[in-house]
Design a protein around this motif. Structure first.
Motif, short mmCIF file in Angstrom:
data_model
loop_
_atom_site.label_atom_id
_atom_site.label_comp_id
_atom_site.label_asym_id
_atom_site.label_seq_id
_atom_site.Cartn_x
_atom_site.Cartn_y
_atom_site.Cartn_z
N ASP A 68 0.82 -1.21 0.00
CA ASP A 68 0.00 0.00 0.00
C ASP A 68 0.86 1.26 0.00
N LEU A 69 1.94 1.24 0.76
CA LEU A 69 2.81 2.41 0.84
C LEU A 69 3.51 2.65 -0.50
N VAL A 70 3.97 1.58 -1.11
CA VAL A 70 4.64 1.70 -2.41
C VAL A 70 3.67 2.26 -3.45
N ASN A 96 9.81 6.31 -14.42
CA ASN A 96 10.20 6.73 -13.07
C ASN A 96 8.93 7.06 -12.29
N PHE A 97 8.53 6.13 -11.41
CA PHE A 97 7.29 6.29 -10.65
C PHE A 97 7.51 6.94 -9.29
N PHE A 98 8.78 7.17 -8.90
CA PHE A 98 9.04 7.61 -7.53
C PHE A 98 9.88 8.88 -7.44
N GLY A 99 10.04 9.58 -8.55
CA GLY A 99 10.77 10.83 -8.53
C GLY A 99 12.23 10.70 -8.17
N GLN A 100 12.83 9.57 -8.46
CA GLN A 100 14.22 9.33 -8.07
C GLN A 100 15.18 10.11 -8.98
N TRP A 101 16.21 10.67 -8.35
CA TRP A 101 17.19 11.48 -9.06
C TRP A 101 18.45 10.68 -9.37
N PHE A 129 14.43 4.57 -16.24
CA PHE A 129 14.49 3.13 -16.04
C PHE A 129 14.00 2.41 -17.29
N LYS A 130 14.39 1.15 -17.43
CA LYS A 130 13.99 0.36 -18.58
C LYS A 130 12.56 -0.15 -18.46
N SER A 131 12.07 -0.21 -17.21
CA SER A 131 10.74 -0.76 -16.98
C SER A 131 10.23 -0.30 -15.62
N PRO A 132 8.92 -0.40 -15.38
CA PRO A 132 8.40 -0.11 -14.04
C PRO A 132 9.05 -1.00 -12.98
N LYS A 133 9.32 -2.24 -13.33
CA LYS A 133 9.98 -3.17 -12.41
C LYS A 133 11.30 -2.62 -11.91
N ASP A 134 12.09 -2.06 -12.83
CA ASP A 134 13.39 -1.50 -12.44
C ASP A 134 13.23 -0.28 -11.54
N SER A 135 12.19 0.52 -11.80
CA SER A 135 11.92 1.68 -10.96
C SER A 135 11.54 1.24 -9.55
N ILE A 136 10.69 0.23 -9.44
CA ILE A 136 10.26 -0.28 -8.15
C ILE A 136 11.44 -0.87 -7.38
N LYS A 137 12.27 -1.63 -8.07
CA LYS A 137 13.45 -2.23 -7.42
C LYS A 137 14.38 -1.15 -6.88
N ALA A 138 14.65 -0.13 -7.69
CA ALA A 138 15.54 0.95 -7.26
C ALA A 138 14.96 1.71 -6.07
#
Length: 227
Positions: free
Chosen positions: A92-94, A115-120, A144-153
């Motif tokens: 839920d938090l993610v 980039n779903f999380f505003g990461q710099w 990122f190459k995919s949403p998966k990579d964004s979530i992992k990072a």
């Protein structure tokens, strides 16, 4: 990836957003669970006077690099602190942070860079340059190459960066008390995620509250909200 900006109905947009990201978030949490179980197994081996196999050492080396901890000798004293970093993050938090940071998947950085999380990132050319970046700033928004990579990072970031020590401390304290770390409890550990500090946390908590039915899958009598 769905074009979330073209979905006019608010509830449909939110449902689509949550359903799209949830499997990848759950998959990353499963990876973390297996890593945590592996560390617990090694600690049990140490307690029973057993050594590590070569495969154990290679896997442990990979995990310590991922979670950015340097360990010279593998003992209970050096491995136990890993458990504070190797832990899951409530789905839920993610989801709510992703919704907040990406404008429900409609931001330029989400569309062009997943980039779903505003990461710099901080190397020239590493990402997308914000249109409103101050002249004295040099950061870019990571691609990122995919949403998966964004979530992992994002998960690695929360589990390793010094800015989120409080987040990890709250989670570890709850674990020690055998209390489930919920999104509402852990949100207070994100005080350094945004320059808005307390206002950012208040916004996340409000979003969690207003979207609770959608997050739990119960859409009966859902209150429409543009939060």
């Amino acid at each position: 990836m769905p074009d979330f900006s073209t979905i006019d109905d608010i509830t449909t947009k939110k449902q689509t957003f949550f359903q799209y990201l949830r499997p990848a978030i759950e998959a990353q949490n499963q990876i973390i669970i297996h890593e945590r179980q592996f560390i617990l197994l090694l600690l049990n081996q140490i307690d029973n006077g057993l050594g590590f196999s070569k495969d154990d050492e290679q896997k442990l080396q990979f995990i310590t690099e991922k979670y950015q901890i340097d360990i010279d000798t593998f003992t209970r004293a050096t491995l136990a602190p890993l458990l504070k970093r190797i832990d899951t993050i409530p789905v839920d938090l993610v989801l709510i942070q992703a919704a907040n940071e990406s404008g429900w998947g409609s931001s330029r950085f989400t569309k062009e860079g997943y980039n779903f999380f505003g990461q710099w990132c901080f190397t020239q050319g590493c990402g997308l340059v914000p249109s409103k970046r101050d002249n004295d700033k040099h950061h870019e928004v990571a691609v990122f190459k995919s949403p998966k990579d964004s979530i992992k990072a994002y998960m690695v970031n929360l589990n390793t960066h010094p800015a989120y020590r409080l987040f990890r401390a709250i989670r570890a304290d709850l674990r020690a008390q055998k209390i489930k770390p919920t999104a509402e409890k852990l949100a207070f550990g994100l005080i350094n995620y945004s320059e808005r500090k307390e206002a950012y946390i208040d916004e996340l908590l409000e979003m969690l509250k207003h979207n609770q039915s959608l997050l739990t899958g119960n859409t009966d009598n859902v209150e429409l909200s543009a939060t």
